[in-house]
Each structure stands twice: as C-alpha cells, then as structure tokens.
Design an enzyme around this catalytic site. Structure first.
Site, mmCIF file in Angstrom:
data_model
loop_
_atom_site.group_PDB
_atom_site.id
_atom_site.type_symbol
_atom_site.label_atom_id
_atom_site.label_comp_id
_atom_site.label_asym_id
_atom_site.label_seq_id
_atom_site.Cartn_x
_atom_site.Cartn_y
_atom_site.Cartn_z
ATOM 1 N N TYR A 132 49.798 46.643 40.223
ATOM 2 C CA TYR A 132 49.630 46.054 38.894
ATOM 3 C C TYR A 132 48.514 46.791 38.140
ATOM 4 C CZ TYR A 132 48.041 42.812 35.317
ATOM 5 O OH TYR A 132 47.629 42.277 34.121
ATOM 6 N N THR A 167 43.597 45.375 31.859
ATOM 7 C CA THR A 167 43.143 44.334 32.797
ATOM 8 C C THR A 167 41.925 44.768 33.587
ATOM 9 O OG1 THR A 167 43.803 43.172 34.832
ATOM 10 C CG2 THR A 167 44.876 45.250 34.422
HETATM 11 N N1 UFG Z 1 42.225 30.821 43.679
HETATM 12 C C1 UFG Z 1 42.195 29.788 44.591
HETATM 13 N N2 UFG Z 1 43.273 28.972 44.662
HETATM 14 C C2 UFG Z 1 44.382 29.123 43.876
HETATM 15 C C3 UFG Z 1 44.407 30.191 42.944
HETATM 16 C C4 UFG Z 1 43.319 31.026 42.877
HETATM 17 O O1 UFG Z 1 41.213 29.617 45.322
HETATM 18 O O2 UFG Z 1 45.342 28.353 44.016
HETATM 19 C C5 UFG Z 1 41.050 31.707 43.551
HETATM 20 C C6 UFG Z 1 41.311 33.157 43.794
HETATM 21 O O3 UFG Z 1 41.238 33.469 45.164
HETATM 22 C C7 UFG Z 1 40.225 33.804 42.942
HETATM 23 C C8 UFG Z 1 40.084 32.844 41.760
HETATM 24 O O4 UFG Z 1 40.613 31.602 42.216
HETATM 25 O O5 UFG Z 1 39.003 33.800 43.621
HETATM 26 C C9 UFG Z 1 40.872 33.283 40.542
HETATM 27 O O6 UFG Z 1 42.213 33.568 40.915
HETATM 28 P P1 UFG Z 1 43.393 33.718 39.842
HETATM 29 O O7 UFG Z 1 44.664 33.855 40.623
HETATM 30 O O8 UFG Z 1 43.307 32.620 38.853
HETATM 31 O O9 UFG Z 1 43.050 35.048 39.087
HETATM 32 P P2 UFG Z 1 42.736 36.511 39.672
HETATM 33 O O10 UFG Z 1 41.254 36.695 39.586
HETATM 34 O O11 UFG Z 1 43.370 36.750 40.978
HETATM 35 O O12 UFG Z 1 43.551 37.420 38.658
HETATM 36 C C10 UFG Z 1 43.082 37.759 37.407
HETATM 37 C C11 UFG Z 1 44.252 38.010 36.472
HETATM 38 C C12 UFG Z 1 45.038 39.199 36.917
HETATM 39 C C13 UFG Z 1 44.107 40.367 37.051
HETATM 40 C C14 UFG Z 1 42.964 40.038 37.969
HETATM 41 C C15 UFG Z 1 41.949 41.133 38.000
HETATM 42 O O13 UFG Z 1 45.073 36.886 36.416
HETATM 43 O O14 UFG Z 1 46.043 39.484 35.977
HETATM 44 O O15 UFG Z 1 42.297 38.895 37.496
HETATM 45 O O16 UFG Z 1 41.306 41.121 39.240
HETATM 46 F F1 UFG Z 1 44.773 41.422 37.593
#
Ligand code: UFG
Length: 334
Positions: free
Chosen positions: A145, A121
C-alpha cells in the site's frame, strides 16, 4: 479571493473524497465527482453536484469530463486503502493505486489540466527512524500500500518537472471523525480503523474491541497514532488547491496530521467518556506491520499554507464519528 475553480474529485463518493466535495462547496468552488462506486456511495454526493460513474483508468471518459466540465484541477482520492489486503494482493494495489493513477495523470496532462492534489499516506515512511516524522526523512514503506502511493509521488515529481503542471501530495496520518454538520462520514462496510470500530462497538454493532499489542515502546504499551479530523484534512485540500493555482511553479509534499498522538487505550477511553459506557477491550497480540508510534511533524503545512486545524480535539472527533454512525443505517437504507 480566489476565483471559483472547477475541480474533478476522483473517489468523491468515498470517505475522504466526500468531505473534500463538501469543503469545496463550502469554499465556493465547483466539485465534479467521478467514482466507480466499488467502495463509495452515490447517496453521499450532495444534490446538484455533477456525478460520473466510471473508472479513473477510462481515459476517454476522463478526457470528456475534463473538457465538458472545464476542469481546472483534479483531487485524486480514488484507490484501495487496506494495508493487510495490500500484503496479500500486491498486484491489486499496484493496479488500482499506481497503474490507474499513471493513466489518470496521462489524461490530465493531455487534457491541459495543470494542477493535481494527491492522497498520499504516512505509510510511505514505513517505520520512521524518529518521531515526529518530517517530510524529508527516509521513505521506506513496509507494505505494498505504502509503496503503491510512493510510486505515485515519484510519477508526479517527474511529470511536474517535464510538463506545465504542479501538484501537492498530502501524506495523511490517521483520518477519523465525520462532517460536523452530519452530511458525510465513514460509511465503509467492514472498516478496520480503530475509531470506526470503537464507535460501532459503542452502539452495539460489535461485542468488543481488540487491542492489538500491549508491549509497544509507548507510555501504556499500546500503539500511538496521530488522529486527524477528516474535515480539517478536507480543508487542507482546498488550501492546497488555491496555493497550486496561485503559484503554478511550485509543488509540495506535506504531512497532514496534528503533530501529537494518542494510544489505543486513550482512544478507547475517549469513546467511553463520550458515550458514558465502558467498551469491552480484548487484549491481543500485535498486528503485523504496525509501528509503535506514528506522529507527524506538521510545521511545513502550517508554514507554507497557513493551515490551522479546527477540530484538534479527540473527544470531538469521537463525537462526530458517533453521530455519523448513529444515522448510517438509515442513510444506507438498511
Ligand atoms: N487497533 C487496535 N484495534 C483495532 C484496530 C486498530 O488496537 O481493532 C490499533 C492498531 O494496532 C494501531 C491503531 O489502533 O495501533 C490504529 O490502527 P488503524 O487500523 O486505525 O490505523 P493504522 O495506523 O493501521 O493505519 C493508518 C491508515 C492507513 C495508513 C497507516 C499508515 O488508516 O491508511 O495509518 O501507517 F497506511
């Protein structure tokens, strides 16, 4: 033409694993699935694919599958993936992602299987010093994680040095979308990922979408991520598999993303465009542990494997996610 390979897919009933199963079938290989069905679904496994319900730390079961199915390689997806949960319950992550994978690697080596592809990841980087992030930049995870996955990368490196074994660790960026033919998609209950949440809201399953943070150092102030279509990611696994077999002396650790990103607002705009509706956006504070921007440098995977994305198009990713979300309740039987 590569020989037909028997590939054990752990977590093959889950989101990314099930797309890997489809990609293997489409490429003429033979997937075999092991999944404990804690977060995966039996119904997503295509007819005719051998399925074992069980846990990856069950070494006796693992040894039996490797022998009975004449397994050539393992694609290892099974694990826990929710970042905030890993902060609250780190030992669950060190058990499911690290300890169980140690047991799995031991069974793989004992069973004489020589190739493994591992779901790593972008969380292994933590908050990158610069963007796009390259594989040789520091890995300083900021949550259990990411650490649990990085520890597995270290195990694989050391095992490859000591045994007749090679591996490819693929560091995924933000995986989204669904099989273009509608055979699988993101089915997780209570998913936290932006595009999944956005399409749920577009279909009336949620009232609004929270925008976590509007003061990031990005163009519109919201977080920027590198969204990659799950089918392009699955295809990268098949190419990696064939590369490991063709050159058993070489292992790889490679980013898997498109090399460019979109902000939360741009993603929600794409959902509005595709559905011709307007999502209700709720501006909220930052979510703990989120970097401003996380974008892959994907030149290594392109150069080494000749990987070429087919779905590098945000609207297409959203369309496929939406199509899957529409048929999901029916598929689940609810
Ligand atoms: N976000 C929102 N609202 C939501 C969900 C997410 O604004 O309801 C934002 C988050 O703050 C972030 C972006 O959308 O800026 C993406 O968020 P996600 O939760 O979709 O994904 P992440 O970037 O947090 O996580 C992903 C993978 C993880 C991994 C990570 C690495 O899903 O498994 O990238 O940083 F660990």
């Amino acid at each position: 033409m590569t020989e037909k390979l028997n590939v054990l897919v752990t977590g093959g009933a889950g989101y990314i694993g099930s797309h890997a199963v489809l990609a293997l079938l489409d490429s003429g290989h033979r997937p075999v699935v092991i999944d404990n069905l804690v977060t995966g679904f039996r119904w997503v496994i295509p007819d005719g694919v051998a399925f074992y319900e069980g846990d990856i730390e069950d070494q006796a079961l693992f040894a039996k599958i490797l022998a009975d199915e004449a397994i050539d390689a393992v694609m290892h997806f099974a694990g826990s993936i929710v970042v905030p949960e890993s902060v609250e319950n780190p030992l669950k992550y060190y058990h499911n992602n690290t300890a169980k994978t140690r047991a799995l690697i031991e069974a793989v080596v004992a069973g004489g299987v020589r190739h493994m592809i591992f779901s790593s990841t972008a969380a292994t980087y933590g908050i990158p010093q610069s963007s796009p992030v390259r594989e040789d930049m520091p890995t300083l995870p900021i949550n259990p994680y990411g650490t649990s996955k990085l520890m597995t990368e270290f195990m694989l490196r050391d095992v490859a040095a000591a045994h007749d074994f090679n591996y490819c660790a693929l560091r995924y960026f933000n995986v989204a979308g669904a099989d273009p033919e509608g055979r699988s998609g993101q089915s997780t209950v209570g998913a936290t990922h932006l595009i999944k949440i956005g399409v749920e809201a577009a279909l009336g399953k949620r009232e609004s979408v929270s925008v976590f943070g509007t003061d990031y150092a990005t163009e519109d102030g919201t977080g920027v991520r590198d969204y990659i279509h799950v089918s392009d990611l699955a295809a990268a696994h098949v190419i990696a598999l064939e590369a490991l077999v063709a050159d058993p002396e070489t292992s790889h650790t490679l980013n898997c993303g498109y090399g460019h990103g979109y902000s939360v607002m741009q993603v929600l705009d794409a959902i509005d465009r595709v559905t011709n509706k307007k999502l209700v956006r709720k501006m909220e504070g930052r979510r703990a542990g989120d970097p401003d921007s996380l974008i892959s440098d994907n030149s290594a995977i392109k150069a080494r494997f000749g990987w070429q994305p087919r779905y590098d198009d945000l609207d297409k990713i959203v369309r496929h996610a939406l199509a899957w979300e529409r048929q999901l309740d029916e598929r689940r039987g609810s």
